[in-house]
Design an enzyme around this catalytic site. Sequence first.
Site, PDB file in Angstrom:
ATOM      1  N   SER A 154     -33.874  50.722  13.068  1.00 57.26           N
ATOM      2  CA  SER A 154     -33.313  52.065  13.238  1.00 57.26           C
ATOM      3  C   SER A 154     -33.186  52.336  14.727  1.00 57.26           C
ATOM      4  O   SER A 154     -33.849  51.685  15.548  1.00 57.26           O
ATOM      5  CB  SER A 154     -34.260  53.088  12.604  1.00 57.26           C
ATOM      6  OG  SER A 154     -33.937  54.410  12.972  1.00 57.26           O
ATOM      7  N   TYR A 194     -42.722  57.106  11.577  1.00 56.91           N
ATOM      8  CA  TYR A 194     -41.497  56.405  11.167  1.00 56.91           C
ATOM      9  C   TYR A 194     -41.015  55.486  12.291  1.00 56.91           C
ATOM     10  O   TYR A 194     -40.715  54.302  12.056  1.00 56.91           O
ATOM     11  CB  TYR A 194     -40.408  57.418  10.808  1.00 56.91           C
ATOM     12  CG  TYR A 194     -39.076  56.777  10.493  1.00 56.91           C
ATOM     13  CD1 TYR A 194     -38.859  56.127   9.284  1.00 56.91           C
ATOM     14  CD2 TYR A 194     -38.025  56.823  11.408  1.00 56.91           C
ATOM     15  CE1 TYR A 194     -37.650  55.525   9.001  1.00 56.91           C
ATOM     16  CE2 TYR A 194     -36.809  56.226  11.135  1.00 56.91           C
ATOM     17  CZ  TYR A 194     -36.624  55.582   9.927  1.00 56.91           C
ATOM     18  OH  TYR A 194     -35.412  54.982   9.647  1.00 56.91           O
TER      19      TYR A 194
END
Length: 250
Positions: free
Chosen positions: A146, A159
């Site tokens: 990501s 995250y």
Amino acid sequence: MSTSHTNPQTKVVVITGASSGIGETAALALAQAGHIVVLGARRQERLAALADKIRAAGGTAAYLETDVTSKAQVDALVGLAREQFGRVDVIVNNAGVMPLSAMQELKLDEWERMVDVNIKGVLYGIAAGLPIMKAQGSGHFINVSSIGGHAVYPTAAVYCATKYAVRAISEGLRQEQLDGDIRVTIISPGVVESELAESISDPAARAAMREFRQIALKPDAIARALVYAIEQPADVDVSEIIIRPTQSPY
């Protein structure tokens, strides 16, 4: 189904998190490009519908209900690919969760879930595929990180930590395979239309993500990158691709 594929351009591709979002779109794009796809996710009815859609369009697909937090289930998914098609050419470790919240909310269950899915799920995919790929003399791991694996944002600390871990694991694996023919690609998407935001239980973080997602990419932008990386010649390793919306500040 056939036990092997004869066209050397055709790859047998295992995809986790294949029931929606990037995984689903990648499966469709890869099947359309002539590759064989083996689909894993927790929602079996969605996998069945996706496999039917691929077959109706002339493609080849198999699927197995798979929770990537279970090593046995990941092993079974990769084993299905080898059993039905004779090879495992590519494993796309795509399954992920993103329940964002401020650290002070102490959502330990969500932290542990992100570690289990986003990190251990990738490790289980590597563990299932690496011995097969070493034995057949070729293979390709595509691990989905990501932009959160390149920078850290409020409410996303855990995250982002899991996505930094995906990059570290992937780069370490790549360096260890220099004497062989196993390639490793990291795909780092920016904001993409998906169901990830629905896993956010914190109201403020969920509202902020919905606002951020107004510029979100369609999942097919990531799917095209996957096809590109897979279809490069064997001596070309596309090591990392970052894909973000043109309007994204992050």
